[in-house]
Design a protein around this motif. Sequence first.
Motif, PDB file in Angstrom:
ATOM      1  N   ALA A 117     -33.528  45.261  14.289  1.00 38.06           N
ATOM      2  CA  ALA A 117     -32.441  44.541  15.004  1.00 38.06           C
ATOM      3  C   ALA A 117     -31.452  43.769  14.027  1.00 38.06           C
ATOM      4  CB  ALA A 117     -32.853  44.052  16.264  1.00 38.06           C
ATOM      5  N   GLY A 118     -31.885  42.988  13.285  1.00 34.60           N
ATOM      6  CA  GLY A 118     -31.162  41.987  12.639  1.00 34.60           C
ATOM      7  C   GLY A 118     -30.001  42.361  11.863  1.00 34.60           C
ATOM      8  N   PRO A 119     -29.753  43.431  11.334  1.00 31.96           N
ATOM      9  CA  PRO A 119     -28.445  44.005  10.562  1.00 31.96           C
ATOM     10  C   PRO A 119     -27.344  44.318  11.823  1.00 31.96           C
ATOM     11  CG  PRO A 119     -30.228  45.109   9.739  1.00 31.96           C
ATOM     12  CD  PRO A 119     -30.738  44.185  10.867  1.00 31.96           C
ATOM     13  N   TRP A 120     -27.970  44.684  12.946  1.00 30.13           N
ATOM     14  CA  TRP A 120     -26.843  45.101  13.801  1.00 30.13           C
ATOM     15  C   TRP A 120     -26.417  44.071  15.069  1.00 30.13           C
ATOM     16  CZ3 TRP A 120     -25.060  49.232  11.753  1.00 30.13           C
ATOM     17  CH2 TRP A 120     -25.922  50.076  10.967  1.00 30.13           C
ATOM     18  N   ALA A 121     -27.068  42.792  14.603  1.00 29.95           N
ATOM     19  CA  ALA A 121     -26.750  41.790  15.441  1.00 29.95           C
ATOM     20  C   ALA A 121     -26.449  40.405  14.794  1.00 29.95           C
ATOM     21  CB  ALA A 121     -27.834  41.497  16.548  1.00 29.95           C
ATOM     22  N   PRO A 122     -25.272  40.567  13.946  1.00 31.16           N
ATOM     23  CA  PRO A 122     -25.185  39.383  12.809  1.00 31.16           C
ATOM     24  C   PRO A 122     -24.764  38.030  13.591  1.00 31.16           C
ATOM     25  CG  PRO A 122     -23.237  41.056  12.904  1.00 31.16           C
ATOM     26  CD  PRO A 122     -24.442  41.769  13.864  1.00 31.16           C
ATOM     27  N   SER A 123     -24.129  38.032  14.995  1.00 31.34           N
ATOM     28  CA  SER A 123     -23.799  36.892  15.465  1.00 31.34           C
ATOM     29  C   SER A 123     -24.724  36.516  16.720  1.00 31.34           C
ATOM     30  CB  SER A 123     -22.314  37.228  15.820  1.00 31.34           C
ATOM     31  OG  SER A 123     -22.119  38.125  16.835  1.00 31.34           O
ATOM     32  N   SER A 124     -25.555  37.081  16.798  1.00 22.93           N
ATOM     33  CA  SER A 124     -26.521  36.813  18.082  1.00 22.93           C
ATOM     34  C   SER A 124     -27.113  35.476  17.895  1.00 22.93           C
ATOM     35  CB  SER A 124     -27.606  37.701  18.317  1.00 22.93           C
ATOM     36  OG  SER A 124     -28.517  37.718  17.340  1.00 22.93           O
ATOM     37  N   LEU A 125     -27.823  34.900  19.006  1.00 25.38           N
ATOM     38  CA  LEU A 125     -28.400  33.639  18.793  1.00 25.38           C
ATOM     39  C   LEU A 125     -29.390  33.843  18.045  1.00 25.38           C
ATOM     40  CD1 LEU A 125     -28.617  30.701  19.862  1.00 25.38           C
ATOM     41  CD2 LEU A 125     -29.764  31.664  21.874  1.00 25.38           C
ATOM     42  N   VAL A 126     -30.416  34.701  18.257  1.00 19.92           N
ATOM     43  CA  VAL A 126     -31.735  34.668  17.434  1.00 19.92           C
ATOM     44  C   VAL A 126     -31.204  34.693  16.053  1.00 19.92           C
ATOM     45  CG1 VAL A 126     -33.592  35.985  16.947  1.00 19.92           C
ATOM     46  CG2 VAL A 126     -32.858  36.076  19.205  1.00 19.92           C
ATOM     47  N   THR A 127     -30.153  35.728  15.637  1.00 24.22           N
ATOM     48  CA  THR A 127     -29.695  35.645  14.058  1.00 24.22           C
ATOM     49  C   THR A 127     -29.361  34.266  13.600  1.00 24.22           C
ATOM     50  OG1 THR A 127     -28.908  37.812  14.355  1.00 24.22           O
ATOM     51  CG2 THR A 127     -28.273  36.739  12.634  1.00 24.22           C
ATOM     52  N   ARG A 128     -28.471  33.538  14.331  1.00 23.61           N
ATOM     53  CA  ARG A 128     -28.228  32.232  13.918  1.00 23.61           C
ATOM     54  C   ARG A 128     -29.208  31.239  13.831  1.00 23.61           C
ATOM     55  NH1 ARG A 128     -24.210  33.246  18.027  1.00 23.61           N
ATOM     56  NH2 ARG A 128     -25.154  31.672  19.275  1.00 23.61           N
ATOM     57  N   VAL A 129     -30.163  31.309  14.845  1.00 25.55           N
ATOM     58  CA  VAL A 129     -31.317  30.594  14.721  1.00 25.55           C
ATOM     59  C   VAL A 129     -32.229  30.867  13.457  1.00 25.55           C
ATOM     60  CG1 VAL A 129     -33.591  29.932  15.641  1.00 25.55           C
ATOM     61  CG2 VAL A 129     -31.533  29.905  17.046  1.00 25.55           C
ATOM     62  N   LEU A 130     -32.450  32.031  13.150  1.00 28.96           N
ATOM     63  CA  LEU A 130     -33.291  32.390  12.167  1.00 28.96           C
ATOM     64  C   LEU A 130     -32.802  32.171  10.635  1.00 28.96           C
ATOM     65  CD1 LEU A 130     -35.390  35.578  13.736  1.00 28.96           C
ATOM     66  CD2 LEU A 130     -35.948  32.925  13.717  1.00 28.96           C
ATOM     67  N   SER A 131     -31.504  32.520  10.833  1.00 31.62           N
ATOM     68  CA  SER A 131     -30.843  32.440   9.510  1.00 31.62           C
ATOM     69  C   SER A 131     -30.407  30.990   8.956  1.00 31.62           C
ATOM     70  CB  SER A 131     -29.728  33.380   9.465  1.00 31.62           C
ATOM     71  OG  SER A 131     -28.626  32.874  10.325  1.00 31.62           O
ATOM     72  N   ASN A 132     -30.957  30.092   9.800  1.00 35.18           N
ATOM     73  CA  ASN A 132     -30.451  28.705   9.783  1.00 35.18           C
ATOM     74  C   ASN A 132     -31.171  28.294   8.241  1.00 35.18           C
ATOM     75  OD1 ASN A 132     -32.088  25.822   9.709  1.00 35.18           O
ATOM     76  ND2 ASN A 132     -30.205  25.475  11.191  1.00 35.18           N
ATOM     77  N   GLY A 133     -30.290  27.429   7.483  1.00 36.81           N
ATOM     78  CA  GLY A 133     -30.621  27.071   6.172  1.00 36.81           C
ATOM     79  C   GLY A 133     -31.965  26.396   5.826  1.00 36.81           C
ATOM     80  N   LEU A 134     -32.215  25.692   6.739  1.00 36.87           N
ATOM     81  CA  LEU A 134     -33.580  24.992   6.678  1.00 36.87           C
ATOM     82  C   LEU A 134     -34.727  26.221   6.698  1.00 36.87           C
ATOM     83  CD1 LEU A 134     -35.139  22.376   6.339  1.00 36.87           C
ATOM     84  CD2 LEU A 134     -35.041  22.172   8.684  1.00 36.87           C
ATOM     85  N   LEU A 135     -34.651  26.786   7.617  1.00 38.83           N
ATOM     86  CA  LEU A 135     -35.799  27.843   7.854  1.00 38.83           C
ATOM     87  C   LEU A 135     -35.757  28.878   6.589  1.00 38.83           C
ATOM     88  CD1 LEU A 135     -35.443  29.082  11.736  1.00 38.83           C
ATOM     89  CD2 LEU A 135     -37.042  27.362  10.506  1.00 38.83           C
ATOM     90  N   ARG A 136     -34.471  29.035   5.956  1.00 43.63           N
ATOM     91  CA  ARG A 136     -34.535  29.927   4.940  1.00 43.63           C
ATOM     92  C   ARG A 136     -35.065  29.422   3.783  1.00 43.63           C
ATOM     93  NH1 ARG A 136     -28.500  31.178   4.798  1.00 43.63           N
ATOM     94  NH2 ARG A 136     -28.902  32.406   2.654  1.00 43.63           N
TER      95      ARG A 136
END
Length: 353
Positions: free
Chosen positions: A213-232
């Motif tokens: 699902a990631g590539p097709w939901a670039p602005s979703s809440l889950v994407t924003r949370v999981l792409s957080n700089g600290l988590l990365r």
Amino acid sequence: GDVDLTTFYARRAQRLLPALIVVLLATLAIALFFYAPIDQRPIASDARAVALHYGNVLFARNAVNYHASAENPFLHTWSLAVEEQFYVIWPLLFLGVARLWTGDQEEKQTNKRLLAMMAVAGVISFVASLVITSTSQPWAFFGMPTRVWEFAIGGVTAIAMANRELSGRTAGLLQGVGLGVILFSALAYSEATPYPGIAATLPALGTAALLVAGPWAPSSLVTRVLSNGLLRWFGRLSYSWYLWHWPLVGLGAVLDWNIGTLGRLGWSLLALVLAVLTYKFVEIPFRASKRYRERPHIAMAIGLGASAAMLLVAFVSLGIATRRAATPAQRAIAAARNDGMEHDCWGSMLENA
């Protein structure tokens, strides 16, 4: 495209071995310096298995209970051994498909055959996992054949979703379900959960859902949370941190048998510091080396040589540990332990004295 085994194996060795070598050597040094002589020998013996990339087989053969074996500083490497063994056999399945169906094929037809191959391998592995979990759980937990289906889910998902699109709404729903399933597994599973068995399907499928699902939901809440700089940032350090955390937490328990949760967290933070240093000075230089990328044969030769060197160090450490454990005083301590004298009993006596 084609399957270049030398390049594939060289890239895996370049990615996994440098940090592993550093941590294995450090763990052996910790064991020989801080652990009791009667505990040094089994640790050095396990190091041989880790150097040969079959630690998981050793733990399964010894019927190790993962949750009851925190004193083993190499226990966490079982999953790395599974990964390394998987990387040996999986490309060979691709080559098998190529040999069975030679000649020019359309990409769509090739993908169907690869999909079928992965699905068959995954189903066989999953059935074996279910059966062996109920009859010989350590082999199901630590064994590579009973874990192939989890990798196969990733391969099947990648091919099945190639050139397919998802609506933003569907992708967001998949993300939410996938993350929810993973969190449920983390919170609901316990030492009593038969694992892997059917229980392992939830985190595996949840992960697949997130990846799809990631590539097709670039602005979703889950994407924003999981792409957080600290988590990365944690993600980039995760391999080195995984390697360091278990030996250091074990060292903390050796120095203070009543270490507690806060103590384990403190040692884990120290492991994070070492992970940062390992990532910067060990992982990155080897992974970014143009020399090894352009000459995979050299990387392969260095990887084999490094494994042989790790094995030699483990043998030397085993010899040292064996001599230390052979003294009369240590034989008496070993006899007392074999008679059922628990470490906690000694710790309690000392504390109350």
